[in-house]
Design an enzyme around this catalytic site. Structure first.
Site, PDB file in Angstrom:
ATOM      1  N   SER A   1     -19.748  -5.742  -4.284  1.00 55.53           N
ATOM      2  CA  SER A   1     -18.566  -5.399  -5.069  1.00 55.53           C
ATOM      3  C   SER A   1     -17.760  -6.656  -5.359  1.00 55.53           C
ATOM      4  CB  SER A   1     -17.712  -4.399  -4.283  1.00 55.53           C
ATOM      5  OG  SER A   1     -16.507  -4.173  -4.954  1.00 55.53           O
TER       6      SER A   1
ATOM      7  N   GLU B   1     -12.792  -7.171   9.322  1.00 52.17           N
ATOM      8  CA  GLU B   1     -12.890  -5.709   9.434  1.00 52.17           C
ATOM      9  C   GLU B   1     -14.187  -5.186   8.826  1.00 52.17           C
ATOM     10  OE1 GLU B   1      -8.145  -4.869   8.743  1.00 52.17           O
ATOM     11  OE2 GLU B   1      -9.608  -3.773   7.573  1.00 52.17           O
TER      12      GLU B   1
ATOM     13  N   CYS C   1      -5.201 -10.301  -4.972  1.00 53.74           N
ATOM     14  CA  CYS C   1      -4.865  -9.047  -5.677  1.00 53.74           C
ATOM     15  C   CYS C   1      -3.578  -8.486  -5.057  1.00 53.74           C
ATOM     16  CB  CYS C   1      -6.010  -8.047  -5.572  1.00 53.74           C
ATOM     17  SG  CYS C   1      -7.540  -8.697  -6.277  1.00 53.74           S
TER      18      CYS C   1
ATOM     19  N   CYS D   1     -19.304  -0.629   5.183  1.00 54.16           N
ATOM     20  CA  CYS D   1     -18.548  -1.487   4.272  1.00 54.16           C
ATOM     21  C   CYS D   1     -18.250  -2.757   5.063  1.00 54.16           C
ATOM     22  CB  CYS D   1     -17.265  -0.756   3.858  1.00 54.16           C
ATOM     23  SG  CYS D   1     -16.191  -1.748   2.838  1.00 54.16           S
TER      24      CYS D   1
ATOM     25  N   GLY E   1     -12.759 -10.039   1.396  1.00 59.67           N
ATOM     26  CA  GLY E   1     -13.386 -11.181   0.746  1.00 59.67           C
ATOM     27  C   GLY E   1     -14.040 -10.834  -0.575  1.00 59.67           C
ATOM     28  N   GLU E   2     -14.364 -11.888  -1.303  1.00 60.89           N
ATOM     29  CA  GLU E   2     -15.024 -11.763  -2.599  1.00 60.89           C
ATOM     30  C   GLU E   2     -16.467 -12.249  -2.420  1.00 60.89           C
ATOM     31  OE1 GLU E   2     -14.827 -10.695  -5.881  1.00 60.89           O
ATOM     32  OE2 GLU E   2     -16.803 -11.645  -5.847  1.00 60.89           O
TER      33      GLU E   2
ATOM     34  N   SER F   1     -14.585  -4.494  -9.759  1.00 56.81           N
ATOM     35  CA  SER F   1     -13.220  -3.966  -9.679  1.00 56.81           C
ATOM     36  C   SER F   1     -12.512  -4.256 -10.992  1.00 56.81           C
ATOM     37  CB  SER F   1     -12.466  -4.636  -8.526  1.00 56.81           C
ATOM     38  OG  SER F   1     -13.098  -4.319  -7.316  1.00 56.81           O
ATOM     39  N   LEU F   2     -12.158  -3.202 -11.694  1.00 57.30           N
ATOM     40  CA  LEU F   2     -11.511  -3.377 -12.999  1.00 57.30           C
ATOM     41  C   LEU F   2      -9.991  -3.212 -12.842  1.00 57.30           C
ATOM     42  CD1 LEU F   2     -12.131  -3.808 -16.017  1.00 57.30           C
ATOM     43  CD2 LEU F   2     -12.116  -1.319 -16.276  1.00 57.30           C
ATOM     44  N   HIS F   3      -9.587  -2.047 -12.404  1.00 53.97           N
ATOM     45  CA  HIS F   3      -8.187  -1.713 -12.079  1.00 53.97           C
ATOM     46  C   HIS F   3      -7.221  -1.719 -13.258  1.00 53.97           C
ATOM     47  CE1 HIS F   3      -9.771  -1.651  -8.147  1.00 53.97           C
ATOM     48  NE2 HIS F   3      -9.694  -2.927  -7.903  1.00 53.97           N
TER      49      HIS F   3
ATOM     50  N   CYS G   1      -3.425  -5.488  -2.393  1.00 54.41           N
ATOM     51  CA  CYS G   1      -4.400  -5.544  -1.299  1.00 54.41           C
ATOM     52  C   CYS G   1      -3.832  -6.334  -0.121  1.00 54.41           C
ATOM     53  CB  CYS G   1      -5.672  -6.204  -1.836  1.00 54.41           C
ATOM     54  SG  CYS G   1      -6.837  -6.685  -0.561  1.00 54.41           S
TER      55      CYS G   1
ATOM     56  N   ASN H   1      -4.871   3.417  -1.569  1.00 47.68           N
ATOM     57  CA  ASN H   1      -4.510   3.499  -0.160  1.00 47.68           C
ATOM     58  C   ASN H   1      -3.269   2.635   0.019  1.00 47.68           C
ATOM     59  OD1 ASN H   1      -5.698   4.849   2.024  1.00 47.68           O
ATOM     60  ND2 ASN H   1      -7.598   3.708   1.753  1.00 47.68           N
TER      61      ASN H   1
ATOM     62  N   CYS I   1      -7.957  -1.867   3.105  1.00 42.64           N
ATOM     63  CA  CYS I   1      -8.628  -3.117   3.447  1.00 42.64           C
ATOM     64  C   CYS I   1      -7.637  -4.142   3.970  1.00 42.64           C
ATOM     65  CB  CYS I   1      -9.311  -3.629   2.185  1.00 42.64           C
ATOM     66  SG  CYS I   1      -9.865  -5.311   2.251  1.00 42.64           S
TER      67      CYS I   1
ATOM     68  N   CYS J   1      -9.092 -13.620   1.917  1.00 42.76           N
ATOM     69  CA  CYS J   1      -9.613 -13.635   0.548  1.00 42.76           C
ATOM     70  C   CYS J   1      -8.674 -14.481  -0.307  1.00 42.76           C
ATOM     71  CB  CYS J   1      -9.697 -12.224  -0.016  1.00 42.76           C
ATOM     72  SG  CYS J   1     -10.414 -12.181  -1.678  1.00 42.76           S
TER      73      CYS J   1
HETATM   74  S1  SF4 Z   1      -9.052  -6.481  -3.509  1.00 48.28           S
HETATM   75 FE1  SF4 Z   1     -10.906  -7.585  -2.843  1.00 48.28          FE
HETATM   76  S2  SF4 Z   1     -10.939  -9.409  -4.185  1.00 48.28           S
HETATM   77 FE2  SF4 Z   1      -8.862  -8.576  -4.317  1.00 48.28          FE
HETATM   78  S3  SF4 Z   1      -7.700  -9.709  -2.731  1.00 48.28           S
HETATM   79 FE3  SF4 Z   1      -8.457  -7.792  -1.787  1.00 48.28          FE
HETATM   80  S4  SF4 Z   1     -10.383  -8.405  -0.792  1.00 48.28           S
HETATM   81 FE4  SF4 Z   1      -9.887 -10.000  -2.289  1.00 48.28          FE
END
Ligand code: SF4
Length: 352
Positions: free
Chosen positions: A199, A100, A124, A113, A167-168, A222-224, A127, A298, A341, A120
């Site tokens: 990111s 995407e 997380c 983006c 992805g990372e 990304s802290l969260h 996500c 989201n 995402c 990934c």
């Molecule tokens: S938030 Fe980013 S790093 Fe975490 S699982 Fe989703 S795509 Fe991967």
């Protein structure tokens, strides 16, 4: 040289200038021809070698005979928000995998983006992509191909790009940097390095490596959560680096580069939006060059999380400001699309 292999065929999209110089030399041409091809690929968005008319016909024929071609990603779906003109794309890669991208436009800004991996591995828990697992790394051509696909479909120039899709990026470091350099090149997409952001969920080795790069690319982390045990629940793989280690890497990065890091903080009801979370966040951010971007979640239908109440978002914003910490609240974009995402891709997977 990483190439998309198609039975002895080589995709030129994604090639760096130095790779194109090697190709030109191997075909008996002067290395400066490489710059012409580079411009055709990225500045003029050529869709085939045939249209590169300032190359001699003989050279173009040699390129084609050598198996070189200009690849493009297939757009499987394109969604346009009726609210704010956000566009979301589902691309098909040559091997059938899907990824995407999102185009966000606001005034004169057009921000892409883009994804750096199919799926990934970071898992997380909030996500959609993280829940569907890792498929493979993308190559630079597949990252650049997302930009070309979006620009061709909208006839719009990109002003910004962020590796914040699926992805990372720091887990696919070399190809992501290669793509960002094509985005940045004056003969490429000519986007200033400060308008290109990577990111990460906080891979410390990658942050340290990025600090050594000559370009001024932006970094978002990304802290969260600023509480280790909560962060480990939300971001199980990223939390292999505890917050002290992550903060040390971030501080070293800002000291070395002089650049501010953006800390992404997605606010999730009851999970990381309580007073203790706020205090920990302020504590984490105090005294170094960072900026907090508060992001209302989201929600993903299949996952258990809800977004925080607007009053909690406001409280976090106000308290951060009072503590002298730079912050912003991300505006919701494309709310009528499969916006989170990985959701568009997941829908496609479930359909097929
Ligand atoms: S938030 Fe980013 S790093 Fe975490 S699982 Fe989703 S795509 Fe991967």
């Amino acid at each position: 040289m990483q190439q998309q292999l198609r039975q002895q065929s080589f995709n030129l999209t994604g090639c760096s200038l130095s790779e194109l110089q090697i190709i030109a030399e191997q075909l008996g041409e002067k290395p400066y021809r490489a710059r012409q091809i580079f411009r055709w690929l990225y500045q003029k968005k050529a869709s085939s070698i045939d249209v590169m008319t300032d190359l001699s016909l003989a050279f173009r024929q040699k390129l084609s005979a050598g198996g070189y071609y200009v690849g493009a990603l297939k757009i499987l779906q394109e969604q346009l928000s009726a609210i704010d003109a956000t566009r979301k794309y589902l691309f098909e890669l040559a091997d059938g995998n899907t990824i995407e991208s999102v185009l966000l436009t606001e005034d004169a800004r057009a921000t892409l983006c883009f994804s750096t991996q199919a799926g990934c591995a970071m898992g997380c828990t909030f996500c959609a992509t993280g829940q569907s697992g890792f498929v493979r790394n993308l190559n630079a051509g597949e990252m650049v191909g997302q930009a070309l696909g979006v620009m061709r479909s909208t006839d719009q120039r990109l002003t910004n790009a962020v590796a914040m899709g699926q992805g990372e990026p720091l887990a696919n470091y070399d190809e992501t940097l290669k793509a960002l350099r094509i985005f940045n090149a004056p003969d490429g997409f000519a986007i200033g390095a400060r308008h290109l952001t990577l990111s990460t969920c906080g891979l410390v080795e990658g942050i340290r490596r990025l600090a050594e790069e000559p370009e001024q690319f932006g970094l978002a982390v990304s802290l969260h959560s600023a509480i280790d045990v909560k962060r480990a629940q939300l971001m199980p793989k990223a939390a292999k680096y505890n917050l002290a280690v992550l903060q040390a890497a971030c501080k070293d990065y800002t000291n070395k580069t002089g650049r501010r890091i953006t800390l992404e903080y997605t606010l999730i009801a009851g999970e990381n939006d309580q007073e203790a979370d706020l205090r920990a966040l302020i504590q984490f951010c105090r005294g170094w060059l960072c900026h907090v971007n508060l992001i209302p979640l989201n929600p993903v239908a299949a996952l258990k999380y809800d977004r925080s109440l607007p009053s909690r978002v406001m409280r976090f914003g106000q308290e951060l400001e009072q503590a002298g910490i730079a912050m912003s609240i991300r505006k919701e974009k494309g709310a009528d699309l499969d916006a989170a995402c990985g959701q568009l891709r997941q829908r496609q997977v479930h359909r097929s």
